[in-house]
Design a protein around this motif. Structure first.
Motif, mmCIF file in Angstrom:
data_model
loop_
_atom_site.group_PDB
_atom_site.id
_atom_site.type_symbol
_atom_site.label_atom_id
_atom_site.label_comp_id
_atom_site.label_asym_id
_atom_site.label_seq_id
_atom_site.Cartn_x
_atom_site.Cartn_y
_atom_site.Cartn_z
ATOM 1 N N THR A 79 -1.500 -2.880 -5.042
ATOM 2 C CA THR A 79 -0.629 -2.829 -3.866
ATOM 3 C C THR A 79 -1.408 -2.463 -2.616
ATOM 4 N N PHE A 80 -1.293 -3.328 -1.595
ATOM 5 C CA PHE A 80 -1.760 -3.002 -0.252
ATOM 6 C C PHE A 80 -0.543 -2.493 0.507
ATOM 7 N N ARG A 81 -0.526 -1.207 0.797
ATOM 8 C CA ARG A 81 0.678 -0.559 1.279
ATOM 9 C C ARG A 81 0.947 -0.826 2.768
ATOM 10 N N ASN A 88 -5.521 5.351 1.342
ATOM 11 C CA ASN A 88 -4.118 5.443 0.917
ATOM 12 C C ASN A 88 -3.511 4.081 0.586
ATOM 13 N N THR A 89 -4.360 3.179 0.111
ATOM 14 C CA THR A 89 -3.911 1.825 -0.197
ATOM 15 C C THR A 89 -4.930 1.151 -1.107
ATOM 16 N N PHE A 245 -9.098 -3.627 -1.316
ATOM 17 C CA PHE A 245 -8.283 -2.950 -0.291
ATOM 18 C C PHE A 245 -8.371 -3.702 1.033
ATOM 19 N N ASP A 256 4.558 -4.140 2.157
ATOM 20 C CA ASP A 256 3.696 -4.049 0.984
ATOM 21 C C ASP A 256 3.245 -5.447 0.568
#
Length: 268
Positions: A79-81, A88-89, A245, A256
């Protein structure tokens, strides 16, 4: 006798701690390191944990907030937030492998059909010697004792453009270069097979290091004139870059975004 044994035991503990601190005990030597391995992610659904990572890769870990992956339908979903880049991703881990002159990595990758146009980021690859990445271009040039080879990606409306992203002793600037300036693209929403082969230079003074990339069995990138390092002790591939990422350019995700990995393998 008991007193003497207690004193001996205390000395043994002190000696062991001293060796650990001084470096005569190398914790990396105790890790499981593979020169050949295949990971198929056939695991229970849910978060892909550090324990699973170690079971699959032999060693390594996701630093805090760098492990946004899960098992879904027996593949690894990353997941790429929304609103985040680099930290954090996505995922970032560097498992240690048995040092080698040449390694090949192969994996299947699928970007979600709704993967956002304008996203830019980094994908999988290898670490060389004392690994350099993350804006360490000056260190790679000055020290000549390490680098890394990964793929960089740029998302367009219907496809993903891919290029090399390399740190090495002859690089320019702060961030990874694309030696050879070669690119290729593949479609979103379908599985694609990537094969990346890195061959170290044959000697310290020979610029004959090579990077080859295939997509779905067709060679797309071939660069064969690289001087990766200037120190003999660093003329080995030492780590995997199990990293994916967004960041280093591109937009901030508006929602997302997801990509999927399966049948991840490497060999020397």
């Amino acid at each position: 006798m008991k007193v003497k044994m207690d004193e001996w035991y205390k000395k043994l503990i002190v000696l062991g701690l001293g060796c650990l601190i001084s470096g005569c005990v190398n914790l990396d030597d105790a890790k499981v390191k593979y020169e050949k391995r295949s990971v198929n992610f056939n695991l229970p659904e849910g978060r892909y944990t550090n324990e699973m990572l170690v079971n699959d890769f032999g060693n390594g870990y996701f630093p805090k907030n760098r492990g946004f992956a899960e098992i879904k339908d027996s593949v690894c979903k990353i997941t790429f937030r929304k609103g985040l880049k680099v930290h954090n991703t996505g995922i970032a881990s560097q498992p240690i492998i048995i040092p080698g002159d040449s390694y090949t990595m192969e994996y299947k990758i699928k970007y979600d059909p709704d993967f956002e146009e304008g996203l830019h980021g980094k994908q999988f690859g290898f670490g060389i010697g004392k690994v350099y990445n993350g804006g360490e271009g000056e260190e790679a040039r000055a020290n000549g004792d390490g680098g890394s080879v990964r793929l960089g990606f740029d998302a367009t409306k219907d496809s993903i453009s891919n290029r090399l992203y390399v740190y090495y002793c002859k690089m320019k600037g702060k961030y990874g270069n694309n030696p050879g300036d070669q690119k290729f693209s593949f479609a979103k929403g379908v599985w694609n097979t990537i094969r990346l082969k890195v061959t170290m230079q044959s000697a310290i003074n020979k610029a004959d290091g090579r990077i080859e990339v295939w997509c779905n069995g067709v060679k797309k990138i071939d660069v064969d004139d690289l001087l990766f390092v200037r120190k003999e002790s660093a003329r080995k591939i030492t780590k995997l870059a199990f990293s994916s990422f967004p960041g280093g350019g591109g937009i901030y995700p508006k929602h997302d975004n997801f990509l999927y990995i399966d049948d991840f393998r490497w060999s020397n």
